[in-house]
Design an enzyme around this catalytic site. Structure first.
Site, PDB file in Angstrom:
ATOM      1  N   ASP A  21       0.831  -1.210   0.000  1.00 17.08           N
ATOM      2  CA  ASP A  21       0.000   0.000   0.000  1.00 17.08           C
ATOM      3  C   ASP A  21       0.868   1.264   0.000  1.00 17.08           C
ATOM      4  OD1 ASP A  21      -2.360   1.417   0.033  1.00 17.08           O
ATOM      5  OD2 ASP A  21      -2.584   1.339   2.209  1.00 17.08           O
ATOM      6  N   GLY A  24      -0.007   5.470  -4.413  1.00 21.24           N
ATOM      7  CA  GLY A  24      -0.638   6.715  -4.848  1.00 21.24           C
ATOM      8  C   GLY A  24      -0.104   7.915  -4.070  1.00 21.24           C
ATOM      9  N   ARG A  34      -0.741   9.310  -9.733  1.00 21.26           N
ATOM     10  CA  ARG A  34      -0.777   8.073  -8.945  1.00 21.26           C
ATOM     11  C   ARG A  34      -0.150   6.884  -9.698  1.00 21.26           C
ATOM     12  NH1 ARG A  34      -4.017   7.608  -4.616  1.00 21.26           N
ATOM     13  NH2 ARG A  34      -4.342   5.430  -5.147  1.00 21.26           N
ATOM     14  N   HIS A  38       2.512   3.515  -8.932  1.00 25.24           N
ATOM     15  CA  HIS A  38       2.339   2.087  -9.229  1.00 25.24           C
ATOM     16  C   HIS A  38       3.537   1.572 -10.039  1.00 25.24           C
ATOM     17  CE1 HIS A  38      -1.539   2.320  -7.487  1.00 25.24           C
ATOM     18  NE2 HIS A  38      -2.117   3.005  -8.458  1.00 25.24           N
ATOM     19  N   THR A  67     -10.867  -6.524  -4.936  1.00 25.93           N
ATOM     20  CA  THR A  67     -12.155  -6.424  -5.637  1.00 25.93           C
ATOM     21  C   THR A  67     -12.664  -4.988  -5.553  1.00 25.93           C
ATOM     22  OG1 THR A  67     -12.540  -8.602  -4.669  1.00 25.93           O
ATOM     23  CG2 THR A  67     -14.343  -7.654  -5.903  1.00 25.93           C
ATOM     24  N   LEU A 132      10.534 -20.645  -4.675  1.00 22.40           N
ATOM     25  CA  LEU A 132       9.503 -19.783  -4.079  1.00 22.40           C
ATOM     26  C   LEU A 132       8.169 -19.881  -4.827  1.00 22.40           C
ATOM     27  CD1 LEU A 132       8.794 -17.316  -2.134  1.00 22.40           C
ATOM     28  CD2 LEU A 132       9.490 -15.858  -4.041  1.00 22.40           C
ATOM     29  N   ARG A 189       1.935  -4.784   6.253  1.00 17.45           N
ATOM     30  CA  ARG A 189       1.244  -3.738   5.484  1.00 17.45           C
ATOM     31  C   ARG A 189       2.098  -2.482   5.496  1.00 17.45           C
ATOM     32  NH1 ARG A 189      -4.915  -2.160   4.582  1.00 17.45           N
ATOM     33  NH2 ARG A 189      -4.546  -0.478   3.114  1.00 17.45           N
ATOM     34  N   ARG A 195      -4.970  -1.600   8.887  1.00 19.80           N
ATOM     35  CA  ARG A 195      -6.154  -2.422   8.623  1.00 19.80           C
ATOM     36  C   ARG A 195      -5.805  -3.521   7.624  1.00 19.80           C
ATOM     37  NH1 ARG A 195      -7.572   2.779   6.817  1.00 19.80           N
ATOM     38  NH2 ARG A 195      -7.164   3.061   4.592  1.00 19.80           N
ATOM     39  N   SER A 197      -8.086  -4.618   5.148  1.00 17.13           N
ATOM     40  CA  SER A 197      -8.699  -4.346   3.840  1.00 17.13           C
ATOM     41  C   SER A 197      -9.082  -5.615   3.059  1.00 17.13           C
ATOM     42  CB  SER A 197      -7.790  -3.448   2.988  1.00 17.13           C
ATOM     43  OG  SER A 197      -7.530  -2.233   3.655  1.00 17.13           O
TER      44      SER A 197
HETATM   45  C1  IPE Z   1      -5.464  -2.631  -0.144  1.00 20.63           C
HETATM   46  O1  IPE Z   1      -5.102  -1.311  -0.363  1.00 20.63           O
HETATM   47  C2  IPE Z   1      -5.434  -3.377  -1.424  1.00 20.63           C
HETATM   48  C3  IPE Z   1      -4.125  -3.542  -2.032  1.00 20.63           C
HETATM   49  C4  IPE Z   1      -2.980  -3.209  -1.524  1.00 20.63           C
HETATM   50  C5  IPE Z   1      -4.145  -4.167  -3.306  1.00 20.63           C
HETATM   51  P1  IPE Z   1      -6.199  -0.148  -0.523  1.00 20.63           P
HETATM   52  O2  IPE Z   1      -5.453   1.107  -0.651  1.00 20.63           O
HETATM   53  O3  IPE Z   1      -7.148  -0.498  -1.598  1.00 20.63           O
HETATM   54  O4  IPE Z   1      -6.960  -0.246   0.874  1.00 20.63           O
HETATM   55  P2  IPE Z   1      -7.853   0.834   1.645  1.00 20.63           P
HETATM   56  O5  IPE Z   1      -8.904   1.274   0.693  1.00 20.63           O
HETATM   57  O6  IPE Z   1      -6.961   1.951   2.041  1.00 20.63           O
HETATM   58  O7  IPE Z   1      -8.375   0.082   2.835  1.00 20.63           O
HETATM   59  C1  IPE Z   2      -1.470   0.275  -3.310  1.00 15.36           C
HETATM   60  O1  IPE Z   2      -1.280   1.640  -3.342  1.00 15.36           O
HETATM   61  C2  IPE Z   2      -1.713  -0.334  -4.656  1.00 15.36           C
HETATM   62  C3  IPE Z   2      -3.118  -0.691  -4.923  1.00 15.36           C
HETATM   63  C4  IPE Z   2      -4.102  -0.666  -4.059  1.00 15.36           C
HETATM   64  C5  IPE Z   2      -3.421  -1.123  -6.261  1.00 15.36           C
HETATM   65  P1  IPE Z   2      -2.492   2.656  -3.378  1.00 15.36           P
HETATM   66  O2  IPE Z   2      -2.843   2.901  -4.786  1.00 15.36           O
HETATM   67  O3  IPE Z   2      -3.609   2.189  -2.516  1.00 15.36           O
HETATM   68  O4  IPE Z   2      -1.825   3.945  -2.756  1.00 15.36           O
HETATM   69  P2  IPE Z   2      -2.441   4.930  -1.670  1.00 15.36           P
HETATM   70  O5  IPE Z   2      -2.865   4.082  -0.505  1.00 15.36           O
HETATM   71  O6  IPE Z   2      -3.593   5.622  -2.311  1.00 15.36           O
HETATM   72  O7  IPE Z   2      -1.318   5.832  -1.329  1.00 15.36           O
HETATM   73 MG    MG Z   3      -4.038   2.439  -0.548  1.00 13.32          MG
END
Ligand code: IPE
Ligand code: IPE
Ligand code: MG
Length: 249
Positions: A21, A24, A34, A38, A67, A132, A189, A195, A197
């Site tokens: 996570d 973005g 964002r 990635h 999802t 792995l 995480r 959390r 998620s």
């Molecule tokens: C959880 O991250 C899902 C992935 C890392 C793929 P999110 O960024 O989607 O989670 P929330 O919305 O902050 O809980």
């Molecule tokens: C995790 O990073 C990647 C995915 C959920 C696909 P985010 O895209 O959720 O990045 P933040 O949490 O918005 O910074």
């Molecule tokens: Mg996120």
């Protein structure tokens, strides 16, 4: 000295799961789009997969797309899908070189058709590898997975394939998309959120959780070693007392 030297190899977790996570925010903090985050997150994936393989970790599950992530702005969803498919395709030779076997869990039928076929090719092309096990959670959510398992168990019970009194925790696990894999001992995480998620809810009943404020694009092998060292300093009690655990050592 690398933190790697302090890791007790005989006490490595067999299965590590990571919620990747913060991509973005990492990008936005630098005034970038964002998707730039990635793109840099892919470099962390490469580094961590390599680090886990070098250590001799058997299973690494990476939460790459939930999802719920389908509800993000369309340009981000499309960009992410392209990046995922492109990366997996490009990485197959290096997965094979490093004896890494790719698996995917999730509602992949929600993905574009070309993405599904690229995934199937990569899974088949790495199926013979014995090192792995890299499990990508794509279009995954744990509640989806649990409901799917319940539906399949109900269908098998109705058809007489299984009897009601055969349904127990072991059988339930066998109906999850992770049936072939042990439960993760360690879940990481990144990015400072505390959390789960919708990730591996059934499988993480006794998983040790590790949270770090490091954003995923900045996460490297040393951060992984730090998480493993933290894990190794903990006492896993599984409901017993500390004294019982010490006695059985
Ligand atoms: C959880 O991250 C899902 C992935 C890392 C793929 P999110 O960024 O989607 O989670 P929330 O919305 O902050 O809980
Ligand atoms: C995790 O990073 C990647 C995915 C959920 C696909 P985010 O895209 O959720 O990045 P933040 O949490 O918005 O910074
Ligand atoms: Mg996120």
């Amino acid at each position: 000295m690398s933190k790697k030297d302090a890791i007790i190899i005989s006490k490595l977790p067999e299965h590590i799961a990571i919620i990747m996570d913060g991509n973005g925010r990492w990008a936005q903090e630098q005034g970038q789009d964002r998707l730039f985050g990635h793109l840099h997150g892919v470099e962390s994936v490469r580094n961590i997969v390599e680090g886990a393989a070098e250590l001799g970790i058997h299973y690494l599950t990476l939460y790459a797309f939930s999802t719920e992530n389908w509800d993000r702005p369309q340009y981000e969803v499309i960009g992410l899908m392209e990046l995922l498919v492109d990366t997996i395709k490009k990485e197959v030779p290096s997965l094979n070189k490093n004896n890494i076997r790719l698996h995917v869990i999730g509602a992949t039928d929600m993905m574009p058709a070309h993405a599904q076929s690229e995934l199937q090719i990569a899974i088949a092309d790495t199926a013979q590898n014995t090192g792995l096990n890299l499990i990508m959670a794509l279009s995954y959510s744990s509640r989806w997975e649990i409901v799917e398992a319940a539906k399949k168990i109900a269908a098998d019970t109705l058809s007489g394939n299984i009897q009601l009194d055969q349904i127990n925790q072991d059988l339930f696990s066998q109906y999850l998309s992770t049936a072939k894999f042990p439960d993760p001992e360690l879940m990481i995480r990144t990015s400072g959120e505390h959390r789960i998620s919708n990730f591996l809810l059934y499988q993480s009943a006794y998983t040790e959780l590790y949270f770090t404020s490091t954003r995923w694009p900045d996460f490297r092998k040393e951060n992984l070693y730090e998480a493993i060292l933290d894990f190794q300093s903990r006492e896993r009690r599984f409901g017993k007392t500390g004294a019982q655990i010490q006695e059985n050592k």
